[in-house]
Design an enzyme around this catalytic site. Structure first.
Site, PDB file in Angstrom:
ATOM      1  N   ASP A  91       0.243  -7.638   1.628  1.00 43.02           N
ATOM      2  CA  ASP A  91       0.633  -6.224   1.592  1.00 43.02           C
ATOM      3  C   ASP A  91       2.161  -6.083   1.534  1.00 43.02           C
ATOM      4  OD1 ASP A  91       0.511  -3.503   1.657  1.00 43.02           O
ATOM      5  OD2 ASP A  91      -0.016  -3.358   3.789  1.00 43.02           O
ATOM      6  N   HIS A 130       0.819  -1.209   0.000  1.00 50.00           N
ATOM      7  CA  HIS A 130       0.000   0.000   0.000  1.00 50.00           C
ATOM      8  C   HIS A 130       0.861   1.271   0.000  1.00 50.00           C
ATOM      9  CE1 HIS A 130       0.456  -0.152   4.495  1.00 50.00           C
ATOM     10  NE2 HIS A 130       0.433   1.165   4.336  1.00 50.00           N
ATOM     11  N   SER A 155       4.461   2.808   7.716  1.00 48.34           N
ATOM     12  CA  SER A 155       4.107   1.708   6.830  1.00 48.34           C
ATOM     13  C   SER A 155       5.321   1.235   6.038  1.00 48.34           C
ATOM     14  CB  SER A 155       3.018   2.164   5.843  1.00 48.34           C
ATOM     15  OG  SER A 155       1.847   2.485   6.516  1.00 48.34           O
TER      16      SER A 155
END
Length: 867
Positions: free
Chosen positions: A168, A117, A265
C-alpha cells in the site's frame, strides 16, 4: 477508500492530542567540571612517602590540573521545523474548494510518499494537489511559508491492488521542486529492516475519534510498536483484504488512548534522529489501515525499508539524479542538515521569533580522550579489533578483561598518539569468565613509560561507588560529518566519512530506565549487578553517528583541590550507538577498587588512605626547647589573612649566606632561620668557597643593597652533617650557628620544622628570583617510587630515603642551593598561618619542573642535638 479503514491520530478526546505548533525544548547544562563533594582542603592535605591508594591521581599529577573554555552562544530565527516534510493530499472540488483526505511525506524535492489507496477517493477521483508548510489547513494565519503544488503523476506500487491491503504505497510527482525552507524540507527514509525504536510519532489532519470530523490542525501522537503475534489476533488471515495475513513489510503500532483515524492515510510513522546537534525526521512506515479508530486496536503501517529500491528506481526513471547511496541515512540527514531544528538541549531561549543556541549544550562532541589507547594482538594472531584502554599512570593501562586476554593469548601492544608500546604484564580479574560481562576488568603494565605534559595527563580513577554527578562523557567514535556542530550555514555538498573521536554526554540510568538490548543477555546470566553502571540518552542517533570504544572510559572533569582533573567512572562494556535510544553499560570502577589496589599498590592495606593522616602541632612536654614550641612561641607574629591571594607573599625566615672578602660580602647561598641562633643550609653550599662562610643576612630582597647590611650577623661555626657526600649529595644539610641570637620581629622570625617522616604536606611553596623580584611558586611532593622511576628513566641517580622530589608548573626555575621548601599551615580559628620548613632544594631539572630536595623531617633529631 481513502477515508475509511485507516486509523490516525485520534485520542479519545483532543485533550490528549499534541498540537505541532507548540514549542518544545528544555535547557540542559553542559558538562562543566563538577564538584567532587569530598570537602578536600589542599592546605591540609598530606602525601605519604609511599603510595597507599589508587585514588591519588589528583595528587600525583596536580601540576597538570586545568579547565575548559566554553563556546559562545548565537541566535537564529525561529521557524516551525518539526514536520517540514508533512504533506496534505487534496482533491479539488467542482466549487473550487479542496478536500484534504490523506497525508503524505515529502521525500525528494518534488516527490511525496503516501499510501496507494490514497490515489483515488470514493468517487474514483485522483488527488490533484499537495500542500506543505501549513499547520492549520483551514486558517490562513500560518500560511506565510505554505507551498501548494499540483500533482502531475501518480506512481502506485505495481503489486498493489485496491481489493487488498498489501504493498500500500505510492509516489506523487509534483509539478516542480519545492522551494527549500526550514518549514518545507524532505524527510528521510529509515532503510533498516530492524526497527529499534520502542515508540514513534504518527502525524496527520485526520479525525480525532470515531465519527468525528477531521482536525484542521496538524496533530501528532506517540505510538508503540506492537509485536506481530499480538497484531495477528486483531487482523486474522482471510480477513478483508488480508488473504495471506499480515506480512513482514507491514508494521503494527498503537496506544491505549491514541491512534490514527480516517484522513490520516498515507501519513508518516516517524522518529526524529539526532546528528550534528540537529533532529532529522526519519519515516519508518506509512499509515495504511486499521479498525474503527479510538478502540485501542493497533493500526497497520507499511514499512518503507523494503521499498527503497523501488522508490530509487522510479525516481531515476524520471530523470532524477539518484546515487546508490542517495537514500542512505547519513546522506539524507546531511543533505538538509542546515534546515533542521536543533536538539532541545542546545536551545537556551526562545522569544519574539528568535532562538538562542549554545553549542556547548550539544549531546555530541568531537573531543578526543587523550588517555584512550588502542589495544592490539601479536602479528598474525586473531583477536578483538575493537579493544581500547585508558592510561592511569606512566606505565599502566586499565581495560576490559576480554581486551587483555583472548583465547589464552595476552594483548601484545598498544598504540597511543601513533606510537606503539609493548605490553609486558597482564593482570586479568581472577573471577572473569570468557563470554561473561561480570568482573570484566584488567590491568596492563607497559614496557615504556608515557611522557606526561600539560596536553597529556593520565586519567584519574573515581574510587567511590556513587558518582558525584549523574552526567558524564562517553568515549566513542563515528563519522565526522554527522558530528560536526551545524551552524545555520548552507547545505553540505561534500561528505566527510572519516572517523572522528567523540565524547557524547550521557546520563546514569537505573531501574526501568535501563533497557539493555537483547543481543547482550547471553553474557548477563545474573542480569545487571552493582558492578555495572547503566547509562544512556533518550534520542536515537542517525546510523554511523557513534559507536562506543570497548574498554575506553566514561569520564568527567571533577574539581578537586581548586583544579579539575579528568576522572573516569567506568569502562565501556556493552551497548549500541553510544547509549543513545537504548541503554549502554560500563564496568563500574568503584566496585573493583579493592582489587585494583591489591594489584597496583605494593603492600596494600585495606581501608588505609592518605586522608586519614592526623598531624599534631601542639606542644606535648613541659621542658620544650625552642624547636618544639615554635608555633606557639611566634604566634604573635603570624599575620591574619583576609585575602587568600595575600597568604603566600613573604618568607620571614629567609637567610642569605655570605663570604666576606676585602670589605665586600658575596651573598652566594640561601638558608633558613630555624631558631634564634641557628640556620639550616645546604652542605654543598658551604664548600662553594675556599673558606667557610663568614656572616648571614636575615632579610628578603637583594642582600647586596646597602639597606640590608645592618642586619648581617657573624657566623660562629658551620656544622656539616657527618654523612654528607659531595659527589652524590647524600645528607646535603648543614647547620650554621650564629654568634648571637637574633631578636624576632614580625619581619624576621624562625620557621617551624616539619617532623612527620611518613607524610609530606601536599601544597608547598618556594621562592624564586627573577632579577631583583621575588615570586612564590607552588610545588607538590611525589611518591618516593615515582621519583625513582622518573630519575631512573633519565639515568640520574635516585636520591636516598632522606630526600624527596617535588613537581612544579612554574615557567621559570631560578633557585638557590639550600633554598627552603615551605608549607603554610592554616589556623581556621583566627585565620592565621604558620610556616613549616619541609625541605631544602638540592638540585632541579629546570626543563621539566622536577626538584630533588633534602627531607627536613629526617634530620630534626640531629638539628636538636646541636642546640
Amino acid at each position: 477508500m481513502a477515508a475509511h479503514g485507516v486509523k490516525m491520530l485520534g485520542v479519545v478526546k483532543a485533550s490528549v492530542l499534541i498540537a505541532i505548533a507548540q514549542f518544545l525544548g528544555s535547557v540542559c547544562g553542559d558538562l562543566q567540571p563538577t564538584d567532587s563533594n569530598l570537602n578536600e582542603d589542599i592546605t591540609n592535605t598530606f602525601l605519604p612517602n609511599e603510595r597507599e591508594t589508587v585514588d591519588d591521581c589528583h595528587l600525583r599529577y596536580y601540576k597538570y590540573g586545568k579547565g575548559l573554555d566554553p563556546l559562545p552562544a548565537f541566535g537564529r530565527p525561529v521557524y516551525l521545523r518539526e514536520f517540514a516534510h508533512m504533506a496534505a493530499v487534496g482533491w479539488t472540488q467542482p466549487n473550487g474548494t479542496i478536500v484534504w483526505n490523506c497525508g503524505g511525506s515529502l521525500i525528494w524535492e518534488n516527490y511525496v510518499l503516501t499510501a496507494a489507496h490514497c490515489t483515488v477517493d470514493y468517487s474514483n477521483m485522483q488527488p490533484d494537489v499537495v500542500r506543505l508548510g501549513d499547520i492549520n489547513l483551514y486558517n490562513d494565519t500560518d500560511d506565510q511559508y505554505a507551498q501548494q503544488l499540483k500533482i502531475v503523476e501518480i506512481i502506485r506500487h505495481p503489486e498493489h491492488r485496491f481489493s487488498s491491503r498489501y504493498h500500500d504505497l505510492a509516489l506523487l510527482r509534483l509539478e516542480k521542486n519545492v522551494v527549500l525552507h526550514d518549514t518545507v524540507t524532505p524527510g528521510c527514509l529509515w532503510n533498516d529492516e530492524e526497527i529499534p525504536f520502542p515508540s514513534m510519532d504518527a502525524t496527520g489532519w485526520g479525525a480525532t475519534g470515531f465519527g468525528e470530523k477531521n482536525t484542521p490542525i496538524l496533530l501528532k501522537v506517540s505510538l508503540s510498536v506492537i509485536k506481530k503475534a499480538e497484531c495477528d489476533r486483531h487482523y486474522r488471515a482471510g480477513g478483508r483484504g488480508l488473504k495471506q495475513g499480515l506480512q513482514n513489510y507491514q508494521l503494527c503500532a498503537g496506544d491505549i488512548k491514541m491512534d490514527t483515524c480516517p484522513g490520516d492515510s498515507g501519513g508518516p510513522l516517524q522518529v526524529k534522529l539526532l546528528h550534528n546537534a540537529k533532529m532529522t525526521p526519519f519515516i519508518v512506515a506509512v499509515t495504511s489501515f486499521g479498525s474503527a479508530c479510538g478502540q485501542s486496536v493497533p493500526g497497520v503501517y507499511m514499512k518503507v525499508s523494503s521499498y527503497i529500491p523501488w522508490i530509487r528506481s522510479e525516481l531515476a526513471k524520471r530523470g532524477e539524479k539518484i546515487e546508490e547511496w542517495s537514500f542512505n541515512p547519513y546522506a539524507c540527514a546531511l543533505r538538509y542538515v542546515h534546515l533542521r531544528e536543533y536538539e532541545d538541549d542546545v536551545i537556551i531561549d526562545k522569544s519574539d521569533g528568535f532562538e538562542t543556541i549554545d553549542s556547548t549544550k550539544a549531546h555530541m562532541n568531537i573531543i578526543e580522550s587523550s588517555q584512550t589507547v588502542k589495544i592490539h594482538w601479536p602479528a598474525g594472531r586473531k583477536g578483538p579489533t575493537d579493544c581500547y584502554g585508558v592510561v592511569i599512570d606512566e606505565d599502566t593501562i586499565l581495560t576490559l578483561a576480554r581486551c587483555a586476554m583472548f583465547e589464552r593469548l595476552p594483548a601484545s601492544y598498544i598504540v597511543h598518539n601513533n606510537k606503539t608500546n609493548d605490553v609486558v604484564t597482564v593482570y586479568r580479574h581472577p573471577k572473569h569468565v570468557s563470554g561473561s560481562f561480570y568482573n570484566d576488568i584488567a590491568v596492563l603494565k607497559m614496557k615504556d613509560r608515557f611522557k606526561l605534559s600539560r596536553d597529556f595527563v593520565p586519567a584519574c580513577i573515581w574510587s567511590a561507588f556513587e558518582l558525584p554527578d549523574p552526567k558524564f562523557y562517553v568515549t566513542g567514535h563515528g563519522r565526522l560529518d554527522l558530528n560536526i556542530f551545524n551552524y545555520f550555514s548552507g547545505p553540505i555538498t561534500k561528505f566527510q566519512p572519516q572517523i572522528a573521536q567523540l565524547s557524547p554526554r550521557a546520563d546514569i540510568q537505573s531501574g526501568e530506565n535501563c533497557t539493555v538490548p537483547d543481543d547482550y543477555q547471553s553474557g548477563l546470566s545474573r542480569g545487571l549487578t552493582q558492578e555495572h553502571l547503566c547509562f544512556g540518552n533518550k534520542p536515537f542517533l542517525v546510523p554511523e553517528s557513534c559507536q562506543m570504544k570497548s574498554g575506553a572510559p566514561i569520564r568527567r572533569n571533577i574539581w578537586r583541590m581548586n583544579r579539575h582533573f579528568e576522572h573516569f567512572y567506568g569502562l565501556n562494556l556493552l551497548g549500541k550507538d553510544c547509549g543513545f535510544g537504548r541503554s549502554a553499560v560500563a564496568t563500574r570502577i568503584g566496585y573493583h577498587i579493592d582489587w585494583l589496589n591489591s594489584v597496583l599498590i605494593p603492600n596494600y592495606r585495606k581501608h588505609r588512605s592518605a586522608r586519614s593522616v592526623k598531624v599534631q602541632f601542639s606542644a606535648v612536654r613541659n621542658d620544650l626547647k625552642e624547636l618544639d614550641e615554635c608555633e606557639s612561641r611566634y604566634k604573635m607574629f603570624h599575620r591574619s589573612i583576609d585575602n587568600e591571594s595575600e597568604r603566600i607573599d613573604h618568607f620571614f625566615h629567609t637567610v642569605y649566606i655570605g663570604w666576606r672578602f676585602r670589605n665586600e660580602t658575596n651573598w652566594i647561598c640561601t638558608g633558613t632561620l630555624v631558631a634564634r641562633n641557628l640556620v639550616v643550609i645546604s652542605a654543598y653550599c658551604q664548600i662553594m668557597g675556599n673558606d667557610p662562610p663568614t656572616e648571614v643576612n636575615i632579610a628578603e630582597g637583594n642582600p647586596n643593597e646597602a639597606k640590608f647590611r645592618p642586619k648581617a650577623v657573624k657566623i660562629a661555626e658551620v656544622i656539616v652533617h657527618p654523612k654528607f657526600n659531595p659527589e652524590t649529595l647524600e645528607h646535603d644539610i648543614a647547620v650554621v650557628r650564629l654568634e648571637r641570637n637574633i631578636v624576632p620581629t614580625a619581619q624576621k622570625y624562625p620557621i617551624c620544622l616539619w617532623k612527620n617522616e611518613t607524610h609530606t604536606p601536599f601544597l608547598l611553596h618556594r621562592m624564586v628570583k627573577t632579577g631583583l623580584e621575588s615570586a612564590f611558586v607552588e610545588s607538590y611532593p611525589k611518591y618516593n617510587s615515582d621519583c625513582k622511576k622518573y630519575l631512573d628513566e633519565r639515568r640520574i641517580r635516585a636520591p636516598d630515603s632522606f630526600a624527596f622530589c617535588t613537581d612544579t608548573n612554574a615557567d621559570y626555575m631560578s633557585f638557590s642551593s639550600g633554598a627552603p621548601i615551605v608549607w603554610y599551615r592554616s589556623d581556621k580559628t583566627d585565620n592565621t598561618t604558620t610556616q613549616y620548613l619541609v625541605g631544602l632544594i638540592k638540585y632541579e631539572l629546570s626543563d621539566e619542573g622536577l626538584g630533588v630536595n633534602t627531607r627536613i623531617s629526617s634530620y630534626v633529631s640531629w638539628i636538636k642535638s646541636l642546640l
